[in-house]
Design an enzyme around this catalytic site. Sequence first.
Site, PDB file in Angstrom:
ATOM      1  N   LYS A  69       1.084   4.343  -2.740  1.00 38.61           N
ATOM      2  CA  LYS A  69       0.814   5.735  -2.354  1.00 38.61           C
ATOM      3  C   LYS A  69       2.045   6.618  -2.615  1.00 38.61           C
ATOM      4  O   LYS A  69       1.907   7.789  -2.973  1.00 38.61           O
ATOM      5  CB  LYS A  69       0.384   5.813  -0.882  1.00 38.61           C
ATOM      6  CG  LYS A  69      -1.026   5.263  -0.613  1.00 38.61           C
ATOM      7  CD  LYS A  69      -2.117   6.077  -1.298  1.00 38.61           C
ATOM      8  CE  LYS A  69      -3.500   5.773  -0.743  1.00 38.61           C
ATOM      9  NZ  LYS A  69      -4.581   6.486  -1.458  1.00 38.61           N
ATOM     10  N   TYR A  97       0.846  -1.197   0.000  1.00 35.61           N
ATOM     11  CA  TYR A  97       0.000   0.000   0.000  1.00 35.61           C
ATOM     12  C   TYR A  97       0.886   1.253   0.000  1.00 35.61           C
ATOM     13  O   TYR A  97       0.665   2.184  -0.780  1.00 35.61           O
ATOM     14  CB  TYR A  97      -0.888  -0.050   1.243  1.00 35.61           C
ATOM     15  CG  TYR A  97      -1.720   1.179   1.518  1.00 35.61           C
ATOM     16  CD1 TYR A  97      -2.903   1.428   0.818  1.00 35.61           C
ATOM     17  CD2 TYR A  97      -1.353   2.086   2.522  1.00 35.61           C
ATOM     18  CE1 TYR A  97      -3.681   2.548   1.105  1.00 35.61           C
ATOM     19  CE2 TYR A  97      -2.125   3.197   2.812  1.00 35.61           C
ATOM     20  CZ  TYR A  97      -3.291   3.430   2.104  1.00 35.61           C
ATOM     21  OH  TYR A  97      -4.057   4.531   2.390  1.00 35.61           O
TER      22      TYR A  97
HETATM   23  N1  LIG Z   1      -8.424   5.871   6.880  1.00 37.79           N
HETATM   24  C1  LIG Z   1      -7.147   6.192   6.987  1.00 37.79           C
HETATM   25  O1  LIG Z   1      -6.550   6.102   8.085  1.00 37.79           O
HETATM   26  C2  LIG Z   1      -6.397   6.728   5.799  1.00 37.79           C
HETATM   27  C3  LIG Z   1      -5.092   7.238   6.019  1.00 37.79           C
HETATM   28  C4  LIG Z   1      -4.381   7.732   4.932  1.00 37.79           C
HETATM   29  C5  LIG Z   1      -4.945   7.742   3.688  1.00 37.79           C
HETATM   30  N2  LIG Z   1      -6.214   7.229   3.484  1.00 37.79           N
HETATM   31  C6  LIG Z   1      -6.753   7.282   2.124  1.00 37.79           C
HETATM   32  O2  LIG Z   1      -7.943   8.041   2.159  1.00 37.79           O
HETATM   33  C7  LIG Z   1      -8.814   7.620   1.098  1.00 37.79           C
HETATM   34  C8  LIG Z   1     -10.195   7.327   1.667  1.00 37.79           C
HETATM   35  O3  LIG Z   1     -10.042   6.252   2.555  1.00 37.79           O
HETATM   36  P1  LIG Z   1     -11.100   5.804   3.650  1.00 37.79           P
HETATM   37  O4  LIG Z   1     -10.358   5.699   4.917  1.00 37.79           O
HETATM   38  O5  LIG Z   1     -12.323   6.672   3.583  1.00 37.79           O
HETATM   39  O6  LIG Z   1     -11.304   4.340   3.135  1.00 37.79           O
HETATM   40  P2  LIG Z   1     -12.566   3.408   2.842  1.00 37.79           P
HETATM   41  O7  LIG Z   1     -13.666   3.747   3.768  1.00 37.79           O
HETATM   42  O8  LIG Z   1     -12.022   2.013   2.807  1.00 37.79           O
HETATM   43  O9  LIG Z   1     -12.953   3.861   1.396  1.00 37.79           O
HETATM   44  C9  LIG Z   1     -12.279   3.451   0.272  1.00 37.79           C
HETATM   45  C10 LIG Z   1     -13.180   3.802  -0.895  1.00 37.79           C
HETATM   46  O10 LIG Z   1     -12.496   3.443  -2.084  1.00 37.79           O
HETATM   47  C11 LIG Z   1     -13.437   2.864  -2.927  1.00 37.79           C
HETATM   48  N3  LIG Z   1     -12.834   1.947  -3.873  1.00 37.79           N
HETATM   49  C12 LIG Z   1     -12.047   0.873  -3.630  1.00 37.79           C
HETATM   50  N4  LIG Z   1     -11.737   0.256  -4.786  1.00 37.79           N
HETATM   51  C13 LIG Z   1     -12.347   0.965  -5.777  1.00 37.79           C
HETATM   52  C14 LIG Z   1     -12.420   0.832  -7.175  1.00 37.79           C
HETATM   53  N5  LIG Z   1     -11.806  -0.165  -7.824  1.00 37.79           N
HETATM   54  N6  LIG Z   1     -13.127   1.737  -7.876  1.00 37.79           N
HETATM   55  C15 LIG Z   1     -13.765   2.756  -7.253  1.00 37.79           C
HETATM   56  N7  LIG Z   1     -13.763   2.933  -5.927  1.00 37.79           N
HETATM   57  C16 LIG Z   1     -13.053   2.043  -5.196  1.00 37.79           C
HETATM   58  C17 LIG Z   1     -14.391   2.098  -2.023  1.00 37.79           C
HETATM   59  O11 LIG Z   1     -15.584   1.906  -2.750  1.00 37.79           O
HETATM   60  P3  LIG Z   1     -16.735   0.853  -2.365  1.00 37.79           P
HETATM   61  O12 LIG Z   1     -17.664   1.663  -1.511  1.00 37.79           O
HETATM   62  O13 LIG Z   1     -17.291   0.477  -3.690  1.00 37.79           O
HETATM   63  O14 LIG Z   1     -16.057  -0.279  -1.650  1.00 37.79           O
HETATM   64  C18 LIG Z   1     -14.513   3.052  -0.860  1.00 37.79           C
HETATM   65  O15 LIG Z   1     -15.556   3.959  -1.048  1.00 37.79           O
HETATM   66  C19 LIG Z   1      -8.131   6.398   0.467  1.00 37.79           C
HETATM   67  O16 LIG Z   1      -7.439   6.793  -0.686  1.00 37.79           O
HETATM   68  C20 LIG Z   1      -7.164   5.950   1.539  1.00 37.79           C
HETATM   69  O17 LIG Z   1      -6.094   5.234   0.977  1.00 37.79           O
HETATM   70  C21 LIG Z   1      -6.935   6.735   4.516  1.00 37.79           C
END
Ligand SMILES: NC(=O)c1ccc[n+]([C@@H]2O[C@H](COP(=O)([O-])OP(=O)(O)OC[C@H]3O[C@@H](n4cnc5c(N)ncnc54)[C@H](OP(=O)(O)O)[C@@H]3O)[C@@H](O)[C@H]2O)c1
Length: 243
Positions: A152, A148
Site C-alpha cells: 500500500k 500489506y
Molecule cells: N476494510 C478495511 O479496514 C480497509 C482499510 C484500509 C484500506 N482498505 C482497502 O479498501 C479496499 C476495499 O477493501 P474491503 O475492506 O472492501 O475488502 P474486501 O471486502 O476484502 O474486498 C476486497 C475486494 O478485492 C477483490 N480482489 C481481490 N483480489 C482480486 C483480484 N486478483 N482481482 C480482482 N479483484 C480482486 C475481491 O474480489 P472477490 O470478490 O473476487 O474476492 C474483493 O471484492 C481494499 O483495497 C483494501 O485494501 C480496507
Amino acid sequence: MPTVLILGAGSDMAVALARRYAAAGHTLQLAARNPGQLRSLEQDLRIRHRIAATVHAFDALDFDSHAAFYQSLPTPPDIVICVFGYLGSQEKGQADWKEASRILHTNFTGAVSILNIVAEDMASRGKGTIIGISSVAGDRGRMSNYLYGSAKAGFTAYLSGLRNRLWHSGAHVMTVEPGFVATQMTQHLKLPPLLTAQPDQVAADIFKAAENKKNVLYTKWFWKYIMLIIKNVPEPIFKKKKL
Ligand SMILES: NC(=O)c1ccc[n+]([C@@H]2O[C@H](COP(=O)([O-])OP(=O)(O)OC[C@H]3O[C@@H](n4cnc5c(N)ncnc54)[C@H](OP(=O)(O)O)[C@@H]3O)[C@@H](O)[C@H]2O)c1
C-alpha cells in the site's frame, strides 16, 4: 452523466460506492473476478436509480489481460475507482512466498498495471479522475502487517507521482487512505467501534472529496492525525512496540 468504472466491484466498500454514484445518476461499469456475483447489484442499481450499468470480468493478477479489458469497455470511463485489495496473512507471508507475492501483486503491481493503461487514456483525452483506495497501513510499516503495508505504501507513492504527472494534462488523481472499515476484509478482527467506519460513510466521504478534487483523503477524517502521531514516533521507541 459521467461513467464510473469500479475495479473490484464485489467488495462491501465498492458496493457502497456503486450505490452512491448511482444515486447521483452516474453510469456504472462494474468489474470483478467473478462478474456473475455482480448481476443482482447491477439489476438493483438499474431499477432503483434508473441508471445504465454493465458488468465486466477483471482479475488484477492477470496483468496481460488488462489492456484488452480496458479496450472492451463500452465507453472510456470518466472516473476510475481502484478498490480491489488483498489483506492476506502477514504470518503466512513471512514464510510462504506464494502468499507474500499475492499480497504484493494484488495491492501494488495489479493496481499499477491497470492504472498505467487508464492513465495513458486519460492523459490523451486531457480529462478524467482516478481514485485509488490505498490504506493508512502504508504510512508506516508495522510488524503485524508490513507485507500489506509496504504494498500500500508503494501504491500511495505511485498515486502521488501519477497525480503530479496527470495534473499537467488535465486529469485528477485522488488517494484514499481508509483507517478501519467494517467489511469482509476485517470481519475476523476485533476493531475498536469508535475508530471504525461503515462502508456507506467511506463511500460518502470519497464521493464528496472527489467532487471537490481533493488530493488525499483520510477516512474517517481523524486518521490523518492518528497517522501523523504514528509517523512521528521515533524509530528506537517504535521498534520496541508490538504493533
Ligand atoms: N476494510 C478495511 O479496514 C480497509 C482499510 C484500509 C484500506 N482498505 C482497502 O479498501 C479496499 C476495499 O477493501 P474491503 O475492506 O472492501 O475488502 P474486501 O471486502 O476484502 O474486498 C476486497 C475486494 O478485492 C477483490 N480482489 C481481490 N483480489 C482480486 C483480484 N486478483 N482481482 C480482482 N479483484 C480482486 C475481491 O474480489 P472477490 O470478490 O473476487 O474476492 C474483493 O471484492 C481494499 O483495497 C483494501 O485494501 C480496507
